[in-house]
Write a protein that holds these residues in place. Sequence first.
Motif, PDB file in Angstrom:
ATOM      1  N   ASN A   1     -43.307 -13.669 -47.177  1.00 30.55           N
ATOM      2  CA  ASN A   1     -42.245 -14.485 -46.586  1.00 30.55           C
ATOM      3  C   ASN A   1     -41.256 -14.850 -47.700  1.00 30.55           C
ATOM      4  N   TYR A   2     -40.261 -15.643 -47.358  1.00 32.16           N
ATOM      5  CA  TYR A   2     -39.230 -15.974 -48.343  1.00 32.16           C
ATOM      6  C   TYR A   2     -39.846 -16.633 -49.573  1.00 32.16           C
TER       7      TYR A   2
ATOM      8  N   ARG B   1     -29.534  -9.540 -40.778  1.00 38.15           N
ATOM      9  CA  ARG B   1     -28.838  -8.605 -41.672  1.00 38.15           C
ATOM     10  C   ARG B   1     -29.842  -8.159 -42.739  1.00 38.15           C
ATOM     11  N   LEU B   2     -30.521  -7.067 -42.440  1.00 37.87           N
ATOM     12  CA  LEU B   2     -31.598  -6.629 -43.318  1.00 37.87           C
ATOM     13  C   LEU B   2     -31.097  -6.181 -44.678  1.00 37.87           C
ATOM     14  N   GLY B   3     -29.898  -5.615 -44.729  1.00 38.00           N
ATOM     15  CA  GLY B   3     -29.351  -5.192 -46.018  1.00 38.00           C
ATOM     16  C   GLY B   3     -29.188  -6.366 -46.958  1.00 38.00           C
TER      17      GLY B   3
ATOM     18  N   SER C   1     -30.986  -9.582 -51.630  1.00 42.64           N
ATOM     19  CA  SER C   1     -31.198 -10.917 -52.205  1.00 42.64           C
ATOM     20  C   SER C   1     -32.661 -11.224 -52.485  1.00 42.64           C
ATOM     21  N   ARG C   2     -33.581 -10.626 -51.698  1.00 41.46           N
ATOM     22  CA  ARG C   2     -34.987 -11.003 -51.826  1.00 41.46           C
ATOM     23  C   ARG C   2     -35.815  -9.956 -52.568  1.00 41.46           C
ATOM     24  N   TYR C   3     -35.707  -8.708 -52.174  1.00 49.15           N
ATOM     25  CA  TYR C   3     -36.592  -7.688 -52.727  1.00 49.15           C
ATOM     26  C   TYR C   3     -36.040  -7.012 -53.984  1.00 49.15           C
TER      27      TYR C   3
ATOM     28  N   ASP D   1     -37.876   0.610 -48.371  1.00 52.47           N
ATOM     29  CA  ASP D   1     -37.081  -0.235 -49.259  1.00 52.47           C
ATOM     30  C   ASP D   1     -37.987  -0.798 -50.348  1.00 52.47           C
ATOM     31  N   SER D   2     -37.474  -1.761 -51.091  1.00 57.84           N
ATOM     32  CA  SER D   2     -38.224  -2.397 -52.187  1.00 57.84           C
ATOM     33  C   SER D   2     -38.679  -1.372 -53.222  1.00 57.84           C
ATOM     34  N   GLY D   3     -37.887  -0.324 -53.394  1.00 53.77           N
ATOM     35  CA  GLY D   3     -38.146   0.653 -54.429  1.00 53.77           C
ATOM     36  C   GLY D   3     -39.008   1.830 -54.034  1.00 53.77           C
TER      37      GLY D   3
END
Length: 264
Positions: A29-30, A81-83, A88-90, A146-148
């Motif tokens: 989570n965040y 807005r997943l982008g 910002s997070r991952y 995502d996340s690399g």
Amino acid sequence: MSYETIHFTKKDGVGLITLNRPNVYNAINYQLGHELTQIFEQIKEDSEVRAVVLTGEGKSFCSGQDLNDRTALAQAGEEIRLGDSVRSRYNPLITAMHELHKPLIAAVNGVAAGAGCSLALACDMRFITPKTRFVEAFVRIGLVPDSGSSYFLPRLVGLGRALEIAMTGRDIDAEEAISIGLANRLVSDEHLLEETMAFAKQLAQGPTMAIGLTKQLLYKGMEASLEDVLEAEAVSQEQAGKSSDFLEGIQAFAQKRPPQFRGK
């Protein structure tokens, strides 16, 4: 600094980060994502930590993004807005892991799915058990890696195999993970953390400045030209040659004794 969704301890030069949301299989989570980024930034400046182990509390390493975050936004009528979320997070988290000039080993207990799989791939090495499964689960809900994952996966297993894994989202069990180079070592469930920590301690007692430079060089070598890599090796060797570890190494060799490296 205190954390709620992770545990952090350090011993014998090894920092142990444990994802601590076992009731949701350590879903991100965040708060968990934010605290992970913080701890990697903290470790970067901590000279006492010379190697790092990342694992999960309970039965799973990490089940990926906590979809309850997304559901709450949808129910509140907010646009998802997943982008922006990925940026910002991952992205800061994966960047902090990748740029850490210290060896980083994942002790992958149970499932590593979606962004949780990406976390494991962003580590330098992965120790697993017979119960470990890697799942590039993004496609299962109509998303892309995502996340690399799209960076690390083909570098570990090759492009063709990476395409098949990412496009199907199928489970990769422990035996296959070892055979295709997705994981480094297969150990028993009960000894996973013990053996991973012992390996990390071994690295932590080594010339960790040189190990950090080696990490940078090998990643650069995956994508740069030979000319650029040769120059990078020369620059890094200059740095390593000025370290106290190099002096200790040659003195220990001359004196026929084990070296006592300090990572400096």
